[in-house]
Design a protein around this motif. Structure first.
Motif, PDB file in Angstrom:
ATOM      1  N   ILE A 214       0.807  -1.206   0.076  1.00 42.75           N
ATOM      2  CA  ILE A 214       0.014  -0.001  -0.020  1.00 42.75           C
ATOM      3  C   ILE A 214       0.613   1.265   0.101  1.00 42.75           C
ATOM      4  CG2 ILE A 214      -1.469   1.420   1.603  1.00 42.75           C
ATOM      5  CD1 ILE A 214      -3.032  -1.365   2.084  1.00 42.75           C
ATOM      6  N   ARG A 215       1.785   1.261   0.771  1.00 42.39           N
ATOM      7  CA  ARG A 215       2.830   2.526   0.997  1.00 42.39           C
ATOM      8  C   ARG A 215       3.298   2.735  -0.479  1.00 42.39           C
ATOM      9  NH1 ARG A 215       3.622   0.226   6.174  1.00 42.39           N
ATOM     10  NH2 ARG A 215       2.800   1.324   7.646  1.00 42.39           N
ATOM     11  N   GLU A 216       3.896   1.763  -1.108  1.00 45.34           N
ATOM     12  CA  GLU A 216       4.775   1.826  -2.153  1.00 45.34           C
ATOM     13  C   GLU A 216       3.774   2.101  -3.298  1.00 45.34           C
ATOM     14  OE1 GLU A 216       8.303   1.157  -2.377  1.00 45.34           O
ATOM     15  OE2 GLU A 216       7.814   1.480  -0.222  1.00 45.34           O
ATOM     16  N   VAL A 217       2.535   1.690  -3.693  1.00 48.57           N
ATOM     17  CA  VAL A 217       1.852   1.905  -4.854  1.00 48.57           C
ATOM     18  C   VAL A 217       0.931   3.270  -4.384  1.00 48.57           C
ATOM     19  CG1 VAL A 217      -0.341   1.275  -6.197  1.00 48.57           C
ATOM     20  CG2 VAL A 217       1.181  -0.576  -5.111  1.00 48.57           C
ATOM     21  N   ALA A 218       1.049   3.800  -3.099  1.00 45.82           N
ATOM     22  CA  ALA A 218       0.138   5.085  -2.667  1.00 45.82           C
ATOM     23  C   ALA A 218       1.127   6.127  -3.253  1.00 45.82           C
ATOM     24  CB  ALA A 218       0.127   5.166  -1.213  1.00 45.82           C
ATOM     25  N   ALA A 219       2.467   6.007  -3.410  1.00 39.64           N
ATOM     26  CA  ALA A 219       3.417   7.154  -3.845  1.00 39.64           C
ATOM     27  C   ALA A 219       3.549   7.245  -5.355  1.00 39.64           C
ATOM     28  CB  ALA A 219       4.586   6.627  -3.349  1.00 39.64           C
ATOM     29  N   LEU A 220       2.704   6.631  -6.091  1.00 38.49           N
ATOM     30  CA  LEU A 220       2.577   6.675  -7.465  1.00 38.49           C
ATOM     31  C   LEU A 220       1.139   7.400  -7.806  1.00 38.49           C
ATOM     32  CD1 LEU A 220       3.886   3.242  -8.365  1.00 38.49           C
ATOM     33  CD2 LEU A 220       5.021   5.414  -8.808  1.00 38.49           C
ATOM     34  N   PRO A 221       1.142   8.672  -7.983  1.00 41.16           N
ATOM     35  CA  PRO A 221       0.073   9.196  -8.340  1.00 41.16           C
ATOM     36  C   PRO A 221      -0.822   8.625  -9.551  1.00 41.16           C
ATOM     37  CG  PRO A 221       1.826  10.892  -8.401  1.00 41.16           C
ATOM     38  CD  PRO A 221       2.472   9.582  -8.395  1.00 41.16           C
ATOM     39  N   GLY A 222      -2.296   8.579  -9.260  1.00 43.68           N
ATOM     40  CA  GLY A 222      -2.939   7.830 -10.100  1.00 43.68           C
ATOM     41  C   GLY A 222      -3.195   6.379 -10.132  1.00 43.68           C
ATOM     42  N   TRP A 223      -2.193   5.569  -9.413  1.00 42.83           N
ATOM     43  CA  TRP A 223      -2.175   4.299  -9.578  1.00 42.83           C
ATOM     44  C   TRP A 223      -3.187   3.731  -8.761  1.00 42.83           C
ATOM     45  CZ3 TRP A 223       1.137   0.135 -11.413  1.00 42.83           C
ATOM     46  CH2 TRP A 223       2.139   0.500 -12.350  1.00 42.83           C
ATOM     47  N   HIS A 224      -3.956   2.732  -8.935  1.00 45.56           N
ATOM     48  CA  HIS A 224      -4.785   2.104  -8.160  1.00 45.56           C
ATOM     49  C   HIS A 224      -4.331   0.560  -7.600  1.00 45.56           C
ATOM     50  CE1 HIS A 224      -8.665   4.323  -8.509  1.00 45.56           C
ATOM     51  NE2 HIS A 224      -7.699   5.256  -9.175  1.00 45.56           N
ATOM     52  N   LEU A 225      -4.869   0.196  -6.712  1.00 49.26           N
ATOM     53  CA  LEU A 225      -4.353  -1.169  -6.044  1.00 49.26           C
ATOM     54  C   LEU A 225      -5.665  -2.221  -5.885  1.00 49.26           C
ATOM     55  CD1 LEU A 225      -2.263  -3.165  -4.744  1.00 49.26           C
ATOM     56  CD2 LEU A 225      -2.646  -1.940  -2.665  1.00 49.26           C
ATOM     57  N   ILE A 226      -5.488  -3.111  -6.227  1.00 45.37           N
ATOM     58  CA  ILE A 226      -6.604  -4.297  -6.038  1.00 45.37           C
ATOM     59  C   ILE A 226      -6.144  -5.091  -5.114  1.00 45.37           C
ATOM     60  CG2 ILE A 226      -7.961  -6.254  -6.761  1.00 45.37           C
ATOM     61  CD1 ILE A 226      -7.945  -4.664  -9.617  1.00 45.37           C
ATOM     62  N   ALA A 227      -6.352  -5.408  -3.689  1.00 49.44           N
ATOM     63  CA  ALA A 227      -5.900  -6.418  -2.940  1.00 49.44           C
ATOM     64  C   ALA A 227      -6.798  -7.407  -2.723  1.00 49.44           C
ATOM     65  CB  ALA A 227      -5.672  -5.487  -1.593  1.00 49.44           C
ATOM     66  N   ALA A 228      -6.650  -8.406  -3.251  1.00 45.52           N
ATOM     67  CA  ALA A 228      -7.801  -9.645  -3.158  1.00 45.52           C
ATOM     68  C   ALA A 228      -7.180 -10.664  -2.157  1.00 45.52           C
ATOM     69  CB  ALA A 228      -7.591 -10.070  -4.454  1.00 45.52           C
ATOM     70  N   GLY A 229      -8.019 -11.090  -0.986  1.00 42.63           N
ATOM     71  CA  GLY A 229      -7.519 -12.051  -0.177  1.00 42.63           C
ATOM     72  C   GLY A 229      -8.251 -12.108   0.911  1.00 42.63           C
ATOM     73  N   GLN A 230      -7.946 -13.274   2.021  1.00 46.69           N
ATOM     74  CA  GLN A 230      -8.804 -13.308   3.103  1.00 46.69           C
ATOM     75  C   GLN A 230      -8.420 -12.167   4.110  1.00 46.69           C
ATOM     76  OE1 GLN A 230     -10.525 -16.466   4.219  1.00 46.69           O
ATOM     77  NE2 GLN A 230     -10.463 -17.045   1.909  1.00 46.69           N
ATOM     78  N   GLU A 231      -9.262 -11.928   4.757  1.00 46.03           N
ATOM     79  CA  GLU A 231      -9.136 -11.024   6.039  1.00 46.03           C
ATOM     80  C   GLU A 231      -8.743 -11.783   7.119  1.00 46.03           C
ATOM     81  OE1 GLU A 231     -11.994  -7.820   6.146  1.00 46.03           O
ATOM     82  OE2 GLU A 231     -12.159  -7.562   3.975  1.00 46.03           O
ATOM     83  N   ASN A 232      -8.219 -10.953   8.036  1.00 48.17           N
ATOM     84  CA  ASN A 232      -7.963 -11.586   9.481  1.00 48.17           C
ATOM     85  C   ASN A 232      -7.975 -10.534  10.310  1.00 48.17           C
ATOM     86  OD1 ASN A 232      -5.266 -10.277   9.248  1.00 48.17           O
ATOM     87  ND2 ASN A 232      -4.307 -11.883   9.084  1.00 48.17           N
ATOM     88  N   GLU A 233      -7.114 -10.385  11.473  1.00 48.32           N
ATOM     89  CA  GLU A 233      -7.397  -9.233  12.681  1.00 48.32           C
ATOM     90  C   GLU A 233      -6.506  -7.915  12.080  1.00 48.32           C
ATOM     91  OE1 GLU A 233      -7.275 -12.181  13.055  1.00 48.32           O
ATOM     92  OE2 GLU A 233      -8.817 -12.623  14.758  1.00 48.32           O
ATOM     93  N   ASP A 234      -5.665  -8.174  11.074  1.00 44.95           N
ATOM     94  CA  ASP A 234      -4.829  -7.155  10.916  1.00 44.95           C
ATOM     95  C   ASP A 234      -5.591  -6.140   9.810  1.00 44.95           C
ATOM     96  OD1 ASP A 234      -2.819  -7.898  12.148  1.00 44.95           O
ATOM     97  OD2 ASP A 234      -1.575  -8.878  10.539  1.00 44.95           O
ATOM     98  N   SER A 235      -6.756  -6.745   9.041  1.00 43.14           N
ATOM     99  CA  SER A 235      -7.256  -6.455   7.870  1.00 43.14           C
ATOM    100  C   SER A 235      -7.703  -4.765   8.177  1.00 43.14           C
ATOM    101  CB  SER A 235      -8.140  -7.066   7.180  1.00 43.14           C
ATOM    102  OG  SER A 235      -7.514  -8.305   7.310  1.00 43.14           O
TER     103      SER A 235
END
Length: 395
Positions: A214-235
């Motif tokens: 998230i931190r790395e992709v957030a630094a790129l203006p205009g980029w989007h991130l799809i995070a696909a996966g199981q959730e847990n207590e960290d989510s």
């Protein structure tokens, strides 16, 4: 030749581990007498649901531990998985004893340990195969007759004389560059012209390192991130981080495995923040879809992915720079090479023959219980003497 394939997590979670179990069963069910023992879901033909205490049971929500708070969730998760596997293993004993199986293929070390310790109960002693999904080195492997390793790097560290190599595989008829994205971007509010990275894995700090991505992709203006996966207590904390750093540009989805191709098709590149993976099925799914893979520069991942963008995932800014600066021509090369690599090395239709060959070899190997040797006799006598001394002196 009768085979039992055992996976305690199947039916409870959908990680790469469980995807492997389901895929292997579906691959072989028409070729050999195989029964799937799973921890949850519904019974089906040749599928046995084994009663167990699942890792997400409410009674396991308050596990006490001693250690660094930084590792609290990881430790609790490991303990939950251990309890699930142990209860599954003991509950599976009866149907296994009644089934007359030649091979017990175990995906969890606790299951392997329990069945190996009780193999003397079987009328016909089965051969016990451990699928080493955790890259456990030879000195720490559970007791077993044979070990399946998933990469050449893991094989070099494994038990000589026991280990054989069959990698994870993917179905290129389901995962390929021609899969349409459909309305995935529209449904999730992703602009049609926006560059998109996808990361597939449990949303957590301690292994997949979703927060780092998230931190790395957030630094790129205009980029989007799809995070696909199981959730847990960290989510929840990870989602809050994304909302703070890249509001409206992070999209969290939990998908059935059969729906993943459409999510991959909506992306331009694949990224995974983990520093090491035993294998990483998501890597080869992304390759099959024609996505350039950005991952850790670990010799295991370099051998598995073969052609990708390898970087120091511990270094802040390294992923940002790689996503921003990798030449378009190189990305086009990777999009073309990925499906070719999968067709050659990871196509399930190719791996089917390898499984059948190894199963036949293993089934033909004589199964033996430990012999009563002088060494064992001396060890047993020493244990008895120590036990008596302890009772006498109150130790």
């Amino acid at each position: 030749m009768k085979i039992a394939l055992l996976c305690s997590g199947l039916g409870h979670v959908a990680r790469g581990h469980e995807v492997f179990a389901r895929g292997l069963f579906d691959l072989l069910r028409g070729e050999v007498d195989i029964t799937l023992f799973k921890g949850g879901g519904e019974p089906a033909e040749r599928e046995v649901v084994v009663a167990n205490l699942p890792r997400r049971a409410a009674c396991l929500e308050r596990i006490h531990f001693t250690g660094s708070p930084h590792w609290a969730e990881a430790i609790r998760e490991q303990e939950r998985c251990r309890i699930e596997a142990l209860t599954f293993a003991y509950a599976a004993l009866r149907p296994l004893l009644e089934g007359g199986y030649d091979i017990l293929h175990c995906l969890e070390r606790e299951v392997c340990e329990v069945l190996y310790a009780h193999r003397h109960l079987f009328a016909r002693v089965p051969r016990i195969v451990f699928s080493n999904g955790g890259a456990i080195p030879a000195r720490s492997l559970p007791p077993c007759d044979h070990v399946q390793e998933h990469s050449a790097w893991n094989l070099r560290q494994s038990a000589r004389g026991k280990a054989f190599l069959i990698p994870h595989g993917v179905d290129p008829q389901r995962f390929h560059p021609g899969v349409p994205a459909g309305d995935f971007r529209t449904r999730h509010g992703i602009p049609a012209d926006a560059p998109v990275a996808i990361s597939v894995g449990t949303l957590c700090y301690w292994h997949k390192r979703t927060d780092h991505v998230i931190r790395e992709v957030a630094a790129l203006p205009g980029w989007h991130l799809i995070a696909a996966g199981q959730e847990n207590e960290d989510s929840p904390a990870i989602k809050a981080l994304a909302e703070r750093l890249m509001p409206g540009r992070a999209h969290f989805v939990t998908l059935a495995h059969e729906d993943l191709p459409q999510a991959y098709a909506a992306a331009d590149v694949f990224v995974l923040g983990s520093l090491f993976e035993t294998f990483g099925i998501a890597y080869i799914e992304a390759l099959a879809m024609g996505l350039p893979v950005f991952c850790t520069r670990h010799p295991n991942q370099q051998a598995i992915v073969q052609e990708g963008v390898f970087l120091d995932m511990k270094q802040p800014g390294a992923l940002t720079a790689a996503l921003r600066d990798t030449p378009a021509a190189r990305l086009d090369e990777l999009r073309a090479r990925g499906p070719q690599i999968v067709q050659r090395d990871y196509d399930l239709r190719v791996l089917r023959a390898q499984y059948l060959q190894h199963y036949r070899r293993i089934a033909a190997t004589p199964a033996q219980l430990p012999a009563w040797t002088l060494r064992r006799r001396i060890a047993a006598n020493l244990r008895n003497l120590l036990g008596r001394a302890g009772r006498v002196f109150g130790v």
